[in-house]
Design a protein around this motif. Structure first.
Motif, PDB file in Angstrom:
ATOM      1  N   THR A 133       0.851  -1.200   0.000  1.00  0.00           N
ATOM      2  CA  THR A 133       0.000   0.000   0.000  1.00  0.00           C
ATOM      3  C   THR A 133       0.886   1.250   0.000  1.00  0.00           C
ATOM      4  N   PRO A 134       1.496   1.577  -1.129  1.00  0.00           N
ATOM      5  CA  PRO A 134       2.514   2.642  -1.162  1.00  0.00           C
ATOM      6  C   PRO A 134       1.982   4.030  -0.830  1.00  0.00           C
ATOM      7  N   GLN A 135       0.665   4.260  -0.955  1.00  0.00           N
ATOM      8  CA  GLN A 135       0.108   5.583  -0.639  1.00  0.00           C
ATOM      9  C   GLN A 135       0.097   5.861   0.859  1.00  0.00           C
ATOM     10  N   THR A 136       0.291   4.815   1.677  1.00  0.00           N
ATOM     11  CA  THR A 136       0.005   4.881   3.108  1.00  0.00           C
ATOM     12  C   THR A 136       1.258   4.593   3.918  1.00  0.00           C
ATOM     13  N   ARG A 137       1.392   5.299   5.066  1.00  0.00           N
ATOM     14  CA  ARG A 137       2.532   5.104   5.962  1.00  0.00           C
ATOM     15  C   ARG A 137       2.112   4.330   7.194  1.00  0.00           C
ATOM     16  N   ASN A 138       3.047   3.574   7.735  1.00  0.00           N
ATOM     17  CA  ASN A 138       2.779   2.786   8.924  1.00  0.00           C
ATOM     18  C   ASN A 138       2.365   3.691  10.079  1.00  0.00           C
ATOM     19  N   ALA A 139       1.359   3.275  10.838  1.00  0.00           N
ATOM     20  CA  ALA A 139       0.852   4.087  11.940  1.00  0.00           C
ATOM     21  C   ALA A 139       1.836   4.197  13.088  1.00  0.00           C
ATOM     22  N   ARG A 140       2.753   3.240  13.220  1.00  0.00           N
ATOM     23  CA  ARG A 140       3.708   3.249  14.321  1.00  0.00           C
ATOM     24  C   ARG A 140       5.003   3.945  13.970  1.00  0.00           C
ATOM     25  N   ASN A 141       5.368   3.924  12.696  1.00  0.00           N
ATOM     26  CA  ASN A 141       6.581   4.576  12.233  1.00  0.00           C
ATOM     27  C   ASN A 141       6.380   4.949  10.772  1.00  0.00           C
ATOM     28  N   PRO A 142       6.240   6.229  10.459  1.00  0.00           N
ATOM     29  CA  PRO A 142       5.910   6.624   9.087  1.00  0.00           C
ATOM     30  C   PRO A 142       6.987   6.322   8.068  1.00  0.00           C
ATOM     31  N   ASP A 143       8.181   5.938   8.519  1.00  0.00           N
ATOM     32  CA  ASP A 143       9.236   5.559   7.581  1.00  0.00           C
ATOM     33  C   ASP A 143       9.147   4.092   7.174  1.00  0.00           C
ATOM     34  N   ARG A 144       8.193   3.364   7.755  1.00  0.00           N
ATOM     35  CA  ARG A 144       8.031   1.935   7.464  1.00  0.00           C
ATOM     36  C   ARG A 144       6.789   1.696   6.614  1.00  0.00           C
ATOM     37  N   VAL A 145       6.740   0.545   5.964  1.00  0.00           N
ATOM     38  CA  VAL A 145       5.587   0.219   5.126  1.00  0.00           C
ATOM     39  C   VAL A 145       4.363  -0.035   5.995  1.00  0.00           C
ATOM     40  N   ALA A 146       3.203   0.235   5.432  1.00  0.00           N
ATOM     41  CA  ALA A 146       1.947  -0.014   6.136  1.00  0.00           C
ATOM     42  C   ALA A 146       1.513  -1.460   6.026  1.00  0.00           C
ATOM     43  N   GLY A 147       2.066  -2.184   5.053  1.00  0.00           N
ATOM     44  CA  GLY A 147       1.526  -3.502   4.735  1.00  0.00           C
ATOM     45  C   GLY A 147       0.359  -3.348   3.793  1.00  0.00           C
ATOM     46  N   GLY A 148      -0.061  -4.464   3.216  1.00  0.00           N
ATOM     47  CA  GLY A 148      -1.145  -4.385   2.258  1.00  0.00           C
ATOM     48  C   GLY A 148      -1.820  -5.726   2.060  1.00  0.00           C
ATOM     49  N   SER A 149      -2.847  -5.714   1.254  1.00  0.00           N
ATOM     50  CA  SER A 149      -3.258  -4.538   0.502  1.00  0.00           C
ATOM     51  C   SER A 149      -4.230  -3.634   1.260  1.00  0.00           C
ATOM     52  N   SER A 150      -4.690  -4.082   2.431  1.00  0.00           N
ATOM     53  CA  SER A 150      -5.631  -3.276   3.220  1.00  0.00           C
ATOM     54  C   SER A 150      -4.883  -2.338   4.166  1.00  0.00           C
ATOM     55  N   GLY A 151      -3.801  -1.741   3.665  1.00  0.00           N
ATOM     56  CA  GLY A 151      -2.973  -0.898   4.511  1.00  0.00           C
ATOM     57  C   GLY A 151      -3.722   0.299   5.065  1.00  0.00           C
ATOM     58  N   GLY A 152      -4.556   0.940   4.254  1.00  0.00           N
ATOM     59  CA  GLY A 152      -5.296   2.095   4.740  1.00  0.00           C
ATOM     60  C   GLY A 152      -6.222   1.757   5.883  1.00  0.00           C
ATOM     61  N   SER A 153      -6.892   0.613   5.793  1.00  0.00           N
ATOM     62  CA  SER A 153      -7.817   0.207   6.855  1.00  0.00           C
ATOM     63  C   SER A 153      -7.082  -0.061   8.156  1.00  0.00           C
ATOM     64  N   ALA A 154      -5.947  -0.755   8.086  1.00  0.00           N
ATOM     65  CA  ALA A 154      -5.189  -1.070   9.298  1.00  0.00           C
ATOM     66  C   ALA A 154      -4.625   0.192   9.931  1.00  0.00           C
ATOM     67  N   VAL A 155      -4.100   1.098   9.115  1.00  0.00           N
ATOM     68  CA  VAL A 155      -3.526   2.340   9.640  1.00  0.00           C
ATOM     69  C   VAL A 155      -4.616   3.206  10.255  1.00  0.00           C
ATOM     70  N   ALA A 156      -5.786   3.276   9.630  1.00  0.00           N
ATOM     71  CA  ALA A 156      -6.880   4.085  10.178  1.00  0.00           C
ATOM     72  C   ALA A 156      -7.284   3.589  11.564  1.00  0.00           C
ATOM     73  N   VAL A 157      -7.393   2.284  11.719  1.00  0.00           N
ATOM     74  CA  VAL A 157      -7.782   1.729  13.023  1.00  0.00           C
ATOM     75  C   VAL A 157      -6.681   1.968  14.045  1.00  0.00           C
ATOM     76  N   ALA A 158      -5.430   1.739  13.652  1.00  0.00           N
ATOM     77  CA  ALA A 158      -4.314   1.914  14.580  1.00  0.00           C
ATOM     78  C   ALA A 158      -4.137   3.367  14.994  1.00  0.00           C
ATOM     79  N   ALA A 159      -4.433   4.296  14.096  1.00  0.00           N
ATOM     80  CA  ALA A 159      -4.219   5.718  14.358  1.00  0.00           C
ATOM     81  C   ALA A 159      -5.412   6.402  15.002  1.00  0.00           C
ATOM     82  N   GLY A 160      -6.527   5.699  15.162  1.00  0.00           N
ATOM     83  CA  GLY A 160      -7.712   6.302  15.747  1.00  0.00           C
ATOM     84  C   GLY A 160      -8.517   7.136  14.781  1.00  0.00           C
ATOM     85  N   THR A 161      -8.321   6.917  13.471  1.00  0.00           N
ATOM     86  CA  THR A 161      -9.122   7.640  12.487  1.00  0.00           C
ATOM     87  C   THR A 161     -10.291   6.803  11.972  1.00  0.00           C
ATOM     88  N   ALA A 162     -10.506   5.641  12.566  1.00  0.00           N
ATOM     89  CA  ALA A 162     -11.708   4.824  12.401  1.00  0.00           C
ATOM     90  C   ALA A 162     -11.761   3.908  13.611  1.00  0.00           C
TER      91      ALA A 162
END
Length: 482
Positions: A133-162
């Motif tokens: 998920t190259p559009q998205t940064r890891n919620a714990r460290n923005p220099d790391r990959v978010a993972g994918g392909s549901s990277g946006g969903s995982a980051v949103a939950v981890a960051a408190g934006t969903a």
């Protein structure tokens, strides 16, 4: 802490008891989006006006005595493969420029009926065909990959934006980003959650499931999603059972299989140590541990790619021919490779899957749950393409991340990942639990027992420490793994 930091279970209880209004919760989440989304890129689209209107409607319904259940008034994100009427489903691709969904997908309709509030569509690796998920940064460290392909969903939950989100999983696309961001991901049994209105990657491997902050939260979302839909040929007719885990963390009599092959091969030592500690915790809770071998392990990677690649290429055949330049290079190369794959390879992969299902079913008569790492290494730096293991083996990052997830997609058996620690850099480590078809309740019971007794994990450093009305402040409701 703010309402945006609440687990789904805590938020649902506060809304039900009238200690928190859906409007307050949604505004808190939207405020968090405003503050952290520019640095994370979890969302393709934020539907703020729609969310506010839905929250007001939920508040009025609840005030009038019509409380629909635990999802009523709770903000969610939906992966941008999932159709919502009147909104774009871009699938992370220029191929979909100008697209708008005419009707709701089955899962979006069911969540709307349950009263959940859509705050936005979350980023996906293009057409779900990647683990980054190259559009998205890891919620714990923005220099790391978010993972994918549901990277946006995982980051949103981890960051408190969903408060919760949905993802899809074809080769690990729910579980990989959940593990890399320190949240919970559930891939249900194939056919349990309908996929009508969800953009396909591979028809015979695709699953839809929840990403949440806790296992308890996943158990609250799954019943709203599960159930037969004739528009999905793979959908099953069995009604959703009660997935709620037991209130007490007692695993007496549970048989847990610990693989001595495959799942701990080429795994980072910190990941292995954290998962083995978590497995020992299951034993402390009464589970009986048994070493098991993984059947047909040498064929897993070939079978995964032999199924997924030609099916993905078939889905994209027309647009790949007409507008190949509108795909990102990494995805276009995979789609073009599928055109070169002989039909015989796909048929052999189908036969191998049949054998794997049979052998995994036999294995799961001997144990109730298999416990293993979710991914072999934590989130790698953005841009890193390969990992070199101590024996000199070089593995592509995408192959490494999919390697431990693929068996559950090939067999269609349910799998759950949950956070069980951190590496030396503070990056999350996930444990994966696999079980028998349609026995999600067993996985949820096991995972919930672990998280109820796991050591407390520090909250996110960026999270404000405000007091949520009616929760008593402090650390109440801080998500596990946050």
């Amino acid at each position: 802490m703010t309402p945006a930091d609440l687990t789904l279970a805590a938020a649902a209880a506060a809304i039900r008891d009238r200690r928190l209004s859906p409007v307050e919760l949604v505004e808190s989440v939207l405020d968090r989006i405003t503050r952290v989304e520019p640095g994370l890129g979890a969302y393709a689209t934020v539907t703020a006006d729609r969310a506010r209107a839905s929250a007001r409607a939920a508040e009025e319904e609840i005030a009038a005595g019509h409380h629909r259940g635990p999802l009523h008034g709770v903000p969610m994100g939906l992966k941008d493969l999932i159709d919502v009427a009147g909104t774009a489903t871009s699938a992370g691709s220029r191929v979909r420029d100008g697209h708008r969904a005419g009707t709701d997908s089955t899962v979006a309709a069911r969540l709307s009926e349950a009263g959940a509030v859509l705050v936005g569509k979350t980023h996906t690796h293009e057409f779900a065909y990647g683990l980054i998920t190259p559009q998205t940064r890891n919620a714990r460290n923005p220099d790391r990959v978010a993972g994918g392909s549901s990277g946006g969903s995982a980051v949103a939950v981890a960051a408190g934006t969903a408060t919760f989100a949905l993802g899809t999983d074809t080769g690990g696309s729910i579980r990989v980003p959940a593990a890399l961001n320190g949240v919970v991901g559930l891939k249900p049994t194939y056919g349990l959650v309908p996929r009508h209105g969800v953009t396909a990657l591979s028809w015979s491997l695709d699953h839809v499931g929840p990403i949440t902050r806790t296992v308890e939260d996943a158990a609250l979302v799954l019943p709203a999603l599960a159930g037969y839909d004739p528009r999905d040929p793979a959908s099953v007719r069995s009604g959703p059972p009660d997935h709620r885990p037991a209130p007490e963390p007692d695993l007496t009599g549970l048989r847990v299989g610990v693989p001595h092959t495959y799942y701990f091969d080429h795994v980072d030592p910190e990941v292995e140590a954290a998962v083995r500690r978590a497995v020992d915790r299951l034993s402390d809770l009464g589970a009986r541990l048994t070493e098991v071998g993984v059947p047909l392990a040498r064929y897993i990677q070939a079978t995964q790619w032999g199924l997924m690649v030609p099916e993905a290429t078939a889905y994209h055949a027309r647009t790949l021919r007409d507008t190949p330049d509108r795909y990102a290079e990494d995805v276009r190369v995979l789609l073009e490779a599928g055109e070169l794959m002989p039909a015989g390879d796909h048929l052999r992969a189908q036969r191998a899957r049949t054998l794997m299902r049979r052998e995994w079913a036999r294995l799961l008569t001997e144990v109730d749950v298999i416990a293993a790492p979710a991914v072999p290494l934590t989130a790698v730096p953005a841009g890193r393409e390969s990992v070199t293991w101590p024996d000199g083996t070089v593995e592509a990052v995408s192959d490494a991340y999919v390697r431990l997830s693929a068996p559950a997609d090939i067999t269609g058996f349910p799998a759950l990942t949950l956070p069980v620690g951190h590496d030396h850099a503070g990056l999350p480590i996930g444990m994966q639990l696999l079980g028998r078809p349609f026995e999600e309740a067993t996985l949820l019971r096991t995972g919930h027992a672990y998280e109820r007794t796991a050591p407390a994990v520090r909250p996110r450093e960026h999270a404000p420490r405000d007091t949520v009305p009616g929760t008593g402040g402090g650390d109440a409701g801080i998500p596990a793994g946050a």
